[in-house]
Design an enzyme around this catalytic site. Sequence first.
Site, PDB file in Angstrom:
ATOM      1  N   HIS A 227      80.860 -19.461 -39.509  1.00 27.26           N
ATOM      2  CA  HIS A 227      81.144 -19.656 -38.015  1.00 27.26           C
ATOM      3  C   HIS A 227      81.773 -20.901 -37.892  1.00 27.26           C
ATOM      4  O   HIS A 227      81.636 -21.503 -38.082  1.00 27.26           O
ATOM      5  CB  HIS A 227      79.662 -18.221 -37.739  1.00 27.26           C
ATOM      6  CG  HIS A 227      78.434 -19.856 -37.566  1.00 27.26           C
ATOM      7  ND1 HIS A 227      76.946 -19.619 -36.841  1.00 27.26           N
ATOM      8  CD2 HIS A 227      78.343 -21.057 -38.304  1.00 27.26           C
ATOM      9  CE1 HIS A 227      76.959 -20.150 -37.119  1.00 27.26           C
ATOM     10  NE2 HIS A 227      77.259 -21.073 -37.649  1.00 27.26           N
TER      11      HIS A 227
ATOM     12  N   ASP B  78      83.138 -30.778 -43.549  1.00 30.04           N
ATOM     13  CA  ASP B  78      83.893 -29.559 -42.396  1.00 30.04           C
ATOM     14  C   ASP B  78      84.329 -30.116 -42.161  1.00 30.04           C
ATOM     15  O   ASP B  78      85.198 -30.240 -42.170  1.00 30.04           O
ATOM     16  CB  ASP B  78      82.529 -29.390 -42.237  1.00 30.04           C
ATOM     17  CG  ASP B  78      82.424 -28.411 -40.434  1.00 30.04           C
ATOM     18  OD1 ASP B  78      83.764 -27.596 -40.366  1.00 30.04           O
ATOM     19  OD2 ASP B  78      81.606 -28.405 -39.966  1.00 30.04           O
TER      20      ASP B  78
ATOM     21  N   SER C  82      81.826 -28.988 -31.993  1.00 29.78           N
ATOM     22  CA  SER C  82      81.533 -29.976 -32.825  1.00 29.78           C
ATOM     23  C   SER C  82      83.458 -30.586 -33.719  1.00 29.78           C
ATOM     24  O   SER C  82      82.855 -30.527 -34.760  1.00 29.78           O
ATOM     25  CB  SER C  82      80.698 -30.913 -33.498  1.00 29.78           C
ATOM     26  OG  SER C  82      80.321 -29.572 -34.577  1.00 29.78           O
TER      27      SER C  82
ATOM     28  N   GLU D 156      76.096 -31.222 -45.059  1.00 34.46           N
ATOM     29  CA  GLU D 156      77.485 -31.843 -45.031  1.00 34.46           C
ATOM     30  C   GLU D 156      77.456 -31.863 -44.085  1.00 34.46           C
ATOM     31  O   GLU D 156      77.037 -33.314 -43.231  1.00 34.46           O
ATOM     32  CB  GLU D 156      77.069 -29.862 -43.891  1.00 34.46           C
ATOM     33  CG  GLU D 156      78.635 -29.342 -43.125  1.00 34.46           C
ATOM     34  CD  GLU D 156      78.619 -28.140 -42.940  1.00 34.46           C
ATOM     35  OE1 GLU D 156      77.996 -26.957 -43.131  1.00 34.46           O
ATOM     36  OE2 GLU D 156      79.352 -28.397 -41.677  1.00 34.46           O
TER      37      GLU D 156
ATOM     38  N   HIS E  70      74.598 -29.579 -30.015  1.00 33.67           N
ATOM     39  CA  HIS E  70      74.396 -28.147 -30.602  1.00 33.67           C
ATOM     40  C   HIS E  70      73.533 -27.623 -29.406  1.00 33.67           C
ATOM     41  O   HIS E  70      72.304 -26.415 -28.934  1.00 33.67           O
ATOM     42  CB  HIS E  70      74.709 -27.492 -31.625  1.00 33.67           C
ATOM     43  CG  HIS E  70      75.292 -27.334 -32.377  1.00 33.67           C
ATOM     44  ND1 HIS E  70      75.306 -26.335 -33.348  1.00 33.67           N
ATOM     45  CD2 HIS E  70      76.800 -27.002 -32.059  1.00 33.67           C
ATOM     46  CE1 HIS E  70      77.134 -26.400 -33.662  1.00 33.67           C
ATOM     47  NE2 HIS E  70      77.689 -26.770 -33.327  1.00 33.67           N
TER      48      HIS E  70
ATOM     49  N   ASP F 288      73.136 -29.837 -42.031  1.00 31.77           N
ATOM     50  CA  ASP F 288      74.469 -30.232 -41.955  1.00 31.77           C
ATOM     51  C   ASP F 288      74.186 -31.224 -40.533  1.00 31.77           C
ATOM     52  O   ASP F 288      74.077 -31.237 -39.521  1.00 31.77           O
ATOM     53  CB  ASP F 288      75.292 -29.302 -40.609  1.00 31.77           C
ATOM     54  CG  ASP F 288      76.917 -29.658 -40.540  1.00 31.77           C
ATOM     55  OD1 ASP F 288      77.086 -30.768 -40.928  1.00 31.77           O
ATOM     56  OD2 ASP F 288      77.477 -29.336 -40.102  1.00 31.77           O
TER      57      ASP F 288
HETATM   58  P1  PGA Z   1      81.350 -26.263 -34.181  1.00 29.27           P
HETATM   59  O1  PGA Z   1      79.847 -26.311 -35.643  1.00 29.27           O
HETATM   60  O2  PGA Z   1      81.714 -24.626 -34.803  1.00 29.27           O
HETATM   61  O3  PGA Z   1      80.248 -26.448 -33.344  1.00 29.27           O
HETATM   62  O4  PGA Z   1      82.699 -27.231 -35.369  1.00 29.27           O
HETATM   63  C1  PGA Z   1      79.733 -26.067 -37.000  1.00 29.27           C
HETATM   64  C2  PGA Z   1      79.731 -26.524 -37.615  1.00 29.27           C
HETATM   65  O5  PGA Z   1      79.392 -28.056 -37.336  1.00 29.27           O
HETATM   66  O6  PGA Z   1      79.553 -26.041 -39.175  1.00 29.27           O
HETATM   67 ZN    ZN Z   2      79.739 -28.879 -40.085  1.00 27.97          ZN
END
Ligand code: PGA
Ligand code: ZN
Length: 422
Positions: free
Chosen positions: A363, A310, A40, A283, A152, A239
Amino acid sequence: FIDDIVATEVMDSRGNPTVKATVSLSDGTVESAIVPSGASTGKREALELRDGGDRYMGKGVLQACDNVNGAINDTLVGLSPFNQAEIDLIMKELDGTNNYANLGANAVLGVSMAVARAAASSLKMPLYRYLGGANAVTMPVPMLNIINGGEHANNSVDFQEYMVMPIGFDRFSEGLRAVSEVYHHLKKIIDEMGESTAVGDEGGFAPNLKSNEEPIQVIMKAIEKAGYVPGEQIAIALDVAASEIMNDTGKYVLSSENRELTSSELIAYYADMCEKYPIVSLEDGLGEDDWEGWKELTEVLGNKVQLVGDDLFVTNVAILAEGIERDIANSILIKPNQIGTVSETMQTVRLAQRSGYTCVMSHRSGESEDTFIADFAVALNTGEIKTGSTARSDRIAKYNRLLAIEAELGQFEYLGSSLFSK
Ligand code: PGA
Ligand code: ZN
């Protein structure tokens, strides 16, 4: 000096190819690093170079590896590994764009991390000590993702991550034990509900629940079953990854609840949730382009809840500066591959810390056995780290590294609930 840099294609935790860079120094030191990858992703992240075509469904990184083995190697060989900022700047200039569109941020970050590791190793120092010096003392509070949804997992839940944070403990290892116990109780509860206990990309469960609130209720039950006091010992963090649930008309779509909300309505929804549950961190509560909404969200919840950007800030110092200027959010997620180098990541953290914004080291959903971010969190005193649940070795590798660091440090800080006391 740097003697040789080699990149090869290896696999990440989703079975997609990624870059592994290996740096050899003239003193015989050899160190490697593996680059993570998001699902994402924010629109303004640095470019992840993929080969296209049929091979690995288009996700090959042979071109990125070639860029390391060719142009980057040619440019960096002979230089000292001890000036990280200079190494990183040279790669930025070699690329010539502001988002690594030529070399690929995956090529550049692999080298940047491997150079830092080689420098530390050459000095016989742990990585956190090399990067943070005597000031590297803060063991981070983990944000442990125990229910996955959104991009996810393929379940019904719209929000991407439901996390628990052990805030009422005086050390990382005790906090980790507590949230791991919560994870096991949660598994039992989900099993008894007749739901699947299969896990999503970051090791959290991915049950089909009827609303976006139900995962919180189930987690509250698990915290209590494990014998902990919600809010006092273990708090909740979310998040939403709201950019992913926005439709063409700018509304936020909650499919599991059959509802479409405006920014203001979604903010009211969060405010209500924060009244009912011990949520300390939220988040990407709104979309990356919805800065008006973010302004309102910050006004409504900013003095009660950590509001983490983020996709909003993509670890970018210029975008963060604009956010600070406009009083948007009060915290930033730190993902080195969003910006491309170790030094630029550190620059963003410095600005955040100077400006009273908290930092959460993070991560990506596609990870590997590389544990760089564990050391990096301690080195930069971020105080918080988000690196998945207590399942799957790609996530556990970071927690195990942090356990080793805590044991080695002896004297350390673990901020717990004081992170959120205003
Ligand atoms: P991503 O998700 O690594 O798939 O971007 C992590 C997040 O959104 O914090
Ligand atoms: Zn995020």
